[in-house]
Write a protein that holds these residues in place. Structure first.
Motif, PDB file in Angstrom:
ATOM      1  N   THR A 237       0.876  -1.167   0.000  1.00 59.31           N
ATOM      2  CA  THR A 237       0.000   0.000   0.000  1.00 59.31           C
ATOM      3  C   THR A 237       0.912   1.215   0.000  1.00 59.31           C
ATOM      4  OG1 THR A 237      -0.086  -0.354   2.377  1.00 59.31           O
ATOM      5  CG2 THR A 237      -2.017  -0.982   1.117  1.00 59.31           C
ATOM      6  N   ARG A 238       0.357   2.403  -0.250  1.00 62.44           N
ATOM      7  CA  ARG A 238       1.212   3.583  -0.318  1.00 62.44           C
ATOM      8  C   ARG A 238       0.735   4.657   0.637  1.00 62.44           C
ATOM      9  NH1 ARG A 238       4.756   4.275  -4.261  1.00 62.44           N
ATOM     10  NH2 ARG A 238       5.549   5.468  -2.542  1.00 62.44           N
ATOM     11  N   ILE A 239       1.687   5.291   1.314  1.00 59.85           N
ATOM     12  CA  ILE A 239       1.336   6.395   2.203  1.00 59.85           C
ATOM     13  C   ILE A 239       1.169   7.678   1.389  1.00 59.85           C
ATOM     14  CG2 ILE A 239       3.754   6.986   2.741  1.00 59.85           C
ATOM     15  CD1 ILE A 239       0.993   7.105   5.333  1.00 59.85           C
ATOM     16  N   ARG A 240       1.956   7.797   0.321  1.00 54.41           N
ATOM     17  CA  ARG A 240       1.858   9.004  -0.506  1.00 54.41           C
ATOM     18  C   ARG A 240       0.655   8.888  -1.411  1.00 54.41           C
ATOM     19  NH1 ARG A 240       5.659  12.381  -1.530  1.00 54.41           N
ATOM     20  NH2 ARG A 240       7.413  12.382  -0.115  1.00 54.41           N
TER      21      ARG A 240
ATOM     22  N   ASP B 106       7.532   9.224   5.580  1.00 55.15           N
ATOM     23  CA  ASP B 106       7.681   8.166   4.571  1.00 55.15           C
ATOM     24  C   ASP B 106       8.434   6.978   5.134  1.00 55.15           C
ATOM     25  OD1 ASP B 106       6.441   9.287   2.338  1.00 55.15           O
ATOM     26  OD2 ASP B 106       8.152  10.604   2.024  1.00 55.15           O
ATOM     27  N   ALA B 109       6.440   4.832   7.401  1.00 52.98           N
ATOM     28  CA  ALA B 109       5.421   4.116   6.631  1.00 52.98           C
ATOM     29  C   ALA B 109       5.993   2.904   5.891  1.00 52.98           C
ATOM     30  CB  ALA B 109       4.760   5.061   5.633  1.00 52.98           C
ATOM     31  N   GLU B 113       3.829  -0.195   4.599  1.00 54.05           N
ATOM     32  CA  GLU B 113       3.503  -0.323   3.172  1.00 54.05           C
ATOM     33  C   GLU B 113       3.782  -1.745   2.693  1.00 54.05           C
ATOM     34  OE1 GLU B 113       4.325   4.142   1.383  1.00 54.05           O
ATOM     35  OE2 GLU B 113       6.025   2.802   1.575  1.00 54.05           O
ATOM     36  N   GLY B 116       1.155  -4.020   3.624  1.00 53.74           N
ATOM     37  CA  GLY B 116      -0.133  -3.749   3.003  1.00 53.74           C
ATOM     38  C   GLY B 116      -1.157  -3.149   3.953  1.00 53.74           C
ATOM     39  N   VAL B 117      -0.697  -2.399   4.944  1.00 50.27           N
ATOM     40  CA  VAL B 117      -1.605  -1.727   5.885  1.00 50.27           C
ATOM     41  C   VAL B 117      -2.351  -0.610   5.140  1.00 50.27           C
ATOM     42  CG1 VAL B 117      -1.692  -0.330   7.997  1.00 50.27           C
ATOM     43  CG2 VAL B 117      -0.051  -2.221   7.809  1.00 50.27           C
ATOM     44  N   ARG B 119      -4.101   2.935   4.147  1.00 50.96           N
ATOM     45  CA  ARG B 119      -3.526   4.253   4.360  1.00 50.96           C
ATOM     46  C   ARG B 119      -4.017   4.936   5.640  1.00 50.96           C
ATOM     47  NH1 ARG B 119      -4.014   9.548   2.958  1.00 50.96           N
ATOM     48  NH2 ARG B 119      -1.991  10.543   2.653  1.00 50.96           N
ATOM     49  N   MET B 122      -2.314   3.575   8.527  1.00 47.63           N
ATOM     50  CA  MET B 122      -0.911   3.996   8.553  1.00 47.63           C
ATOM     51  C   MET B 122      -0.783   5.369   9.200  1.00 47.63           C
ATOM     52  SD  MET B 122       1.219   2.949   5.189  1.00 47.63           S
ATOM     53  CE  MET B 122       0.167   2.770   3.796  1.00 47.63           C
TER      54      MET B 122
END
Lengths: 267, 283
Positions: A237-240, B106, B109, B113, B116-117, B119, B122
């Motif tokens: 998954t992406r934080i950005r 970042d 995270a 990431e 697969g958590v 957003r 996160m």
């Protein structure tokens, strides 16, 4: 002894302008397509339209003109050289000027102007993109745009991660180079005198330790990434996140209108 | 209770040495059980197998003999690795070479990431762990603007965000100045207090004394294991294991050698100070 100044990564200038706020995907698509439709322009009307778009870009970026010109400067010599070549080599139309073995024809002047103008517009648009978009945003934008290509084997996520790690390590390696240079100076190395070749050679004892340390760092980083569960792009998954706004859609509409007009203007 | 980590005769030798049968083992016949919530310090001279041991515990290295179990999962099976990496987090020695992200946020995270958590979750956890390590408000900072201690705390935050049961500190304090070391040790103590299992690999006997149990390694084997205060009776051994002798212990030994009536069984600085006071007030 002066320590090296930290490099500005890319030429991004933070500000709050219309161009800054646009989604990097929209900007990337615009510049990419624009670079192709520039070649559709065949007459004065077409070129005026392109110049108009480029100038509105400059205005909308709210970046002082000298800074934009600084971005263009490195390419300026190339533009002048190309223009001169076209001036001297192109035949056709009336002879405007004769100087020894060089004859300048009317067509030559036209070609030189057109080519330099085209070149200038291309560079200007590229500069505007990098001035108003941070390297990380560019990376995110590219990653999202390349995403559909993942299915045909383009590792979009991995490429983006590589780019962001490179960005993350530029200051670290720069600092390291500074340290190595001081260490070598302490042993009597001289980086500032002698002719060009000698100066280039004097950097070898800096670059070799720098490379060795970079490889060691890479190995440790790879281990740390594995320890944090990195297994490639799949299932991440992406934080950005990027937000597509109304303005971004407008930009693409403008792009479509521009393309059609240029097609239509070429007659 | 089933231990969170169990090593059954685990051994390891590096691949390129395997052709030579007489090649040295980095680790040989290690039996070790770590209970949930325990705080263990691992000590030993360079090349004694401490780091190899650490890397066996989360499947970065696989045992060449014996078995390693993490929460009942065999690290030898690759399909177990994602879960094992989530359960066992690791903080490394060099603060610079374990930070992946271009900003603090970042980087925290990154591990999540990989898991697969989602957003939203996160963002919640980032806020929480940065608060815990005292880096809240630095979300947008670039890592190279942080001090050594802050970088290590960032690394800890990145591991904590993955909600591990065990955190291994592989000489995580050795490259820091005293201030940074203090920051990281405080963070470790706090993690242990909250129930995380801590395995702290260190050269410093002083740091090892914070733990509940000390494991001393030498030549790829476990040489000694016991409560830290028991080390106080083993000055000669500390020297033999080429470990530093803590100041109170050294002082006690020297005073005894001078013939002062100080009990041999003294187990810590406070007891030593107390017996010295008693001696002084008697005069």
């Amino acid at each position: 002894m002066s320590r090296l100044n930290h490099p500005v990564i890319g030429q991004y200038i933070p500000a709050d302008s219309f161009l800054h706020r646009l989604d990097p995907r929209a900007k990337l698509v615009f510049v990419f397509v624009f670079m192709m439709i520039v070649f559709l322009a065949k007459n004065a009307a077409g070129y005026s339209l392109l110049v108009g778009v480029a100038l509105s870009g400059v205005l909308l970026s709210r970046i002082p003109l000298p800074m934009i010109l600084r971005g263009i400067k490195p390419v300026l010599y190339l533009i002048i050289l190309t223009a001169l070549l076209h001036l001297g080599m192109t035949r056709g139309g009336d002879v405007w000027w004769e100087l020894g073995p060089i004859t300048v024809y009317e067509q030559g002047v036209v070609q030189a102007t057109v080519i330099s103008l085209r070149f200038l517009i291309l560079v200007l648009m590229g500069t505007l993109l990098t001035l108003t978009t941070s390297p990380m945003e560019l990376t995110d934008g590219l990653e999202r745009l390349l995403c559909p290509l993942t299915r045909v084997g383009v590792p979009a996520q991995d490429l983006a991660l590589m780019m962001s790690i490179a960005l993350r390590f530029i200051p670290t390696l720069w600092e390291e180079m500074d340290k190595i240079m001081m260490a070598q100076r302490a042993r009597g190395a001289d980086f500032d005198s002698g002719h060009l070749l000698r100066r280039v050679k004097s950097y070898i004892p800096v670059l070799i330790p720098l490379f060795i340390s970079a490889f060691r760092r890479a190995e440790e980083l790879a281990l740390a990434m594995e320890a944090r569960g990195y297994r490639g792009g799949k299932g991440r998954t992406r934080i950005r996140e990027l937000r597509w706004k109304k303005e971004d859609t407008i930009l693409l509409v403008v792009l479509a209108v521009l393309s059609i007009s240029l097609w239509w203007l070429r007659g | 209770m089933e231990p969170i980590i169990r090593l059954d005769g685990a051994g390891f030798r590096y691949d390129h040495l395997q052709e030579r049968p007489e090649a040295e083992w980095a680790l040989r016949g290690v039996h070790l059980q770590v209970g949930s919530g325990e705080y263990i310090a691992v000590m030993g001279p360079n090349g004694s197998g401490k780091s190899t041991l650490a890397k066996l515990l989360n499947g970065l290295l696989l045992p060449s003999e014996g078995k390693v179990w993490v929460g009942g999962l065999d690290t030898g099976l690759e399909k177990n690795h994602p879960l094992i990496r989530q359960k066992v987090g690791m903080v490394f020695q060099n603060p610079d070479n374990q930070i992946v992200g271009t900003t603090v946020k970042d980087d925290v995270a990154f591990g999540m990431e990989n898991l697969g958590v989602p957003r939203q979750e996160m963002l919640k956890r980032i806020d929480q762990v940065l608060q815990q390590v005292g880096l809240r408000g630095r979300e947008a900072s670039s890592p190279h603007h942080l001090s050594g201690g802050q970088k290590q705390r960032l690394a800890i935050a990145g591991v904590m965000a993955m909600r591990p049961e065990v955190i291994i500190f592989d000489e995580a304090t050795s490259m820091l100045d005293p201030g940074g070391r203090r920051e990281v040790l405080d963070a470790i103590t706090e993690l242990h207090r909250q129930g995380t299992t801590v395995i702290h690999i260190t050269h410093s006997v002083k740091e090892a004394f914070q733990a509940e149990r000390v494991v001393v390694m030498a030549d790829g084997r476990i040489e000694w294991s016991g409560a830290p205060h028991e080390l106080f009776h083993r000055r000669e051994k500390l020297t033999r294991w080429s470990l530093e002798v803590p100041l109170p212990l050294e002082l006690k030994e020297r005073l005894r050698r001078r013939g002062l009536p100080i009990r041999h069984e003294i187990t810590g600085t406070e007891e030593l100070v107390e017996s010295l006071w008693k001696l002084l007030s008697r005069d």
